[in-house]
Enzyme design. Structure first.
Site, mmCIF file in Angstrom:
data_model
loop_
_atom_site.group_PDB
_atom_site.id
_atom_site.type_symbol
_atom_site.label_atom_id
_atom_site.label_comp_id
_atom_site.label_asym_id
_atom_site.label_seq_id
_atom_site.Cartn_x
_atom_site.Cartn_y
_atom_site.Cartn_z
ATOM 1 N N SER A 209 0.841 -1.205 0.000
ATOM 2 C CA SER A 209 0.000 0.000 0.000
ATOM 3 C C SER A 209 0.875 1.254 0.000
ATOM 4 O O SER A 209 1.747 1.380 -0.840
ATOM 5 C CB SER A 209 -0.971 -0.057 1.195
ATOM 6 O OG SER A 209 -2.083 0.750 0.988
ATOM 7 N N ASP A 356 -8.593 -5.384 -6.582
ATOM 8 C CA ASP A 356 -8.196 -4.356 -5.607
ATOM 9 C C ASP A 356 -9.183 -3.186 -5.660
ATOM 10 O O ASP A 356 -9.388 -2.580 -6.708
ATOM 11 C CB ASP A 356 -6.773 -3.870 -5.910
ATOM 12 C CG ASP A 356 -6.191 -3.034 -4.775
ATOM 13 O OD1 ASP A 356 -6.878 -2.093 -4.323
ATOM 14 O OD2 ASP A 356 -5.064 -3.316 -4.335
ATOM 15 N N HIS A 388 -7.957 -5.233 -1.762
ATOM 16 C CA HIS A 388 -6.732 -4.586 -1.292
ATOM 17 C C HIS A 388 -6.311 -5.082 0.097
ATOM 18 O O HIS A 388 -5.168 -5.435 0.324
ATOM 19 C CB HIS A 388 -6.951 -3.070 -1.257
ATOM 20 C CG HIS A 388 -5.712 -2.280 -0.956
ATOM 21 N ND1 HIS A 388 -4.713 -2.099 -1.889
ATOM 22 C CD2 HIS A 388 -5.317 -1.626 0.155
ATOM 23 C CE1 HIS A 388 -3.748 -1.355 -1.348
ATOM 24 N NE2 HIS A 388 -4.083 -1.064 -0.107
#
Ligand SMILES: *[C@@H]1O[C@H](CO)[C@@H](O)[C@H](O)[C@H]1NC(C)=O
Ligand SMILES: *[C@@H]1O[C@H](CO)[C@@H](O)[C@H](O)[C@H]1NC(C)=O
Ligand SMILES: *[C@@H]1O[C@H](CO)[C@@H](O)[C@H](O)[C@H]1NC(C)=O
Ligand SMILES: *[C@@H]1O[C@H](CO)[C@@H](O)[C@H](O)[C@H]1NC(C)=O
Ligand SMILES: *[C@@H]1O[C@H](CO)[C@@H](O)[C@H](O)[C@H]1NC(C)=O
Ligand SMILES: *[C@@H]1O[C@H](CO)[C@@H](O)[C@H](O)[C@H]1NC(C)=O
Ligand SMILES: *[C@@H]1O[C@H](CO)[C@@H](O)[C@H](O)[C@H]1NC(C)=O
Length: 436
Positions: A209, A356, A388
């Site tokens: 991330s 995602d 995600h």
């Protein structure tokens, strides 16, 4: 609180992989009986010593041995910690400094072995906030969010966790984050030798991330910025290659707080743009400048709760149009478009969930394609399972296997020796299978 507050917390967990660290105030710290490091904003150690500007990027400026009180530490497999304050370079190319925290494993195959190569993982933990006092160097005293530091330590690797947002907590600014990640590696390698007698190291980078943004920009900058640094490999998951397209989509969503943190964070590197932002915020009334900047007193997690579903553009006198001006879009493009800083020269394991929900896989596909067209060495896993947040956990074992490959020659993961390989996988981590 503006939003319906804590009831939302479980659903927020579902959409964003975020450290649920709560910013600690001086009052809370004063009431705590334990011996802890002070808040970075108030800790005299946490600033550069006189004359630091003349040092070179990656030079060691301060060392804090035995940084954490080991009694309350909730991270397993750790023997000791130290912190290093080092010189780096900010987004405008001027000098800055930053801090990393290093965890030493309680058992390494190098213990008592001379001329041994010690593996080090530089772990870029996403902290998603413009609040300096929510930096990992401070927060990790109480434990880690995902257990990944302990897992890497369990393999006998050192783990270095840089505060890659730097002393201005520049959340979203990939340039300074990449530089700091690189310089933290250079500094830790020096300290391993000067303080611990370890002259041979092998370093790999890991980030998911926002930690992926720091990691990815680091491997792009490294060949030119730090030709002296040999990076053994990098595991990069859930990358956000384009801040400019993903940012505005966050306004009025559950994760609106991230947009506010990003506007404050990136403009901390750009004084002119910061001045402009301040001039366009409502000075009073509802959605005013003061409330906007409260974000920089909150951890990423706290700001998600506070600004959940807030239409961020309401804070601006002219609404969203105030943010669509050339000097701001140029700044966000410069900081937030990955793939343009340079061609990586290290082996990469890239992993991304096809579904995602925070950062569309197409943009990561394009970055991988661009690097591979120029001869990069990448294993790219596109995972059909989960979104995600799921891929953070689902990618964990494969990342550890990747580090096993670059450090120890393990072949659990089929990394190509040269060139690129893209694999569509369907992988869900079995919750009953311990990581190894
Ligand atoms: C290292 O720490 C873990 C837990 O923190 C413990 O289970 C293990 O026995 C320790 N190993 C050594 C060699 O001290
Ligand atoms: C930082 O860099 C910019 C652009 O190179 C320059 O204009 C500015 O004066 C520098 N600021 C400081 C404080 O050195
Ligand atoms: C240390 O190991 C390297 C190989 O990694 C070897 O070339 C070198 O001779 C060794 N040095 C000593 C002092 O044993
Ligand atoms: C490591 O390097 C230092 C100097 O940088 C030297 O004094 C020391 O002997 C070296 N240690 C080993 C084990 O080679
Ligand atoms: C700004 O907003 C905050 C939060 O709603 C409020 O407490 C404060 O009084 C406002 N300030 C001004 C000057 O209107
Ligand atoms: C790094 O660069 C060298 C020289 O251009 C090249 O031979 C090598 O394949 C590159 N390695 C990776 C992993 O990209
Ligand atoms: C992976 O799946 C995509 C469709 O999602 C397909 O276009 C692509 O060709 C597949 N790639 C490989 C290497 O099988």
């Amino acid at each position: 609180m503006r939003a319906a507050s804590l009831l939302l917390s479980s659903s927020i967990t579902a959409v964003t992989a975020l450290w649920q660290f709560k910013a600690v105030t001086p009052e809370i710290l004063a009431q705590d009986g334990g011996t802890y490091l002070g808040l970075p904003s108030q800790d005299p150690w946490y600033k550069a010593p006189d004359g630091w500007e003349t040092k070179a990027p990656g030079d060691v400026l301060r060392i804090r041995p035995h940084a954490y009180n080991m009694t309350p530490i909730a991270i397993s497999n750790v023997k000791d910690t130290f912190q290093v304050l080092f010189r780096s370079t900010n987004s405008l190319g001027n000098e800055t400094w930053a801090v990393t925290t290093v965890f030493i494993p309680n058992k390494s195959h190098c213990d008592g072995v001379s001329n041994c190569t010690q593996a080090i993982v530089s772990y870029q933990l996403p902290y998603d906030t413009s609040c300096l006092d929510a930096s990992p160097s401070f927060g990790l005293q109480w434990g880690e969010p995902y257990g990944e530091i302990a897992l890497a330590l369990g393999r006998g690797w050192w783990v270095s966790v840089p505060d890659f947002e730097g002393p201005l907590a520049s959340y979203g600014a990939s340039i300074v984050a990449g530089h700091i990640t690189i310089d933290s590696a250079r500094a830790v390698i020096k300290v391993a030798s000067s303080e611990y007698g370890i002259n041979k190291t092998s370093i790999g980078f890991w980030g998911y991330s926002n930690g992926a943004s720091a990691t990815e920009s680091a491997v792009e900058f490294a060949p030119k910025y730090a030709p002296d640094l040999k990076i053994a490999g990098a595991a990069i998951g859930g990358l956000t290659p384009n801040l400019g397209t993903s940012g505005p989509l966050l306004a009025a969503t559950q994760v609106a707080g991230l947009l506010i943190q990003g506007i404050i964070g990136v403009t901390s590197q750009y004084p002119e743009q910061r001045k402009y932002i301040v001039s366009r915020l409502n000075p009073s009334g509802p959605y005013n400048a003061t409330e906007f900047f409260w974000a920089s007193l909150m951890s990423g997690w706290q700001s998600l709760l506070y600004y959940s579903y807030v239409n961020v553009f309401e804070y601006f006198i002219g609404g969203q149009d105030d943010l669509i001006v050339p000097e701001l879009t140029a700044m966000f493009d410069r900081e937030g478009t990955l793939g343009n800083f340079g061609q990586p020269n290290t082996t990469i394991f890239m992993y991304h969930a096809i579904e995602d929900d925070m950062t569309p896989i197409g943009e990561t596909d394009a970055v991988v394609q661009k690097f591979c067209d120029k001869g990069a060495n990448i294993l790219y896993h596109r995972n059909a399972w989960g979104g995600h947040n799921d891929e953070l956990g689902n990618g964990r074992q494969r990342s550890l296997d990747f580090f096993g490959y670059i450090f120890d020659g393990s072949t659990k993961l089929e990394v190509p020796l040269t060139g690129c390989k893209t694999v569509n996988v369907t992988f869900m981590q079995d919750p009953n299978t311990p990581f190894s």
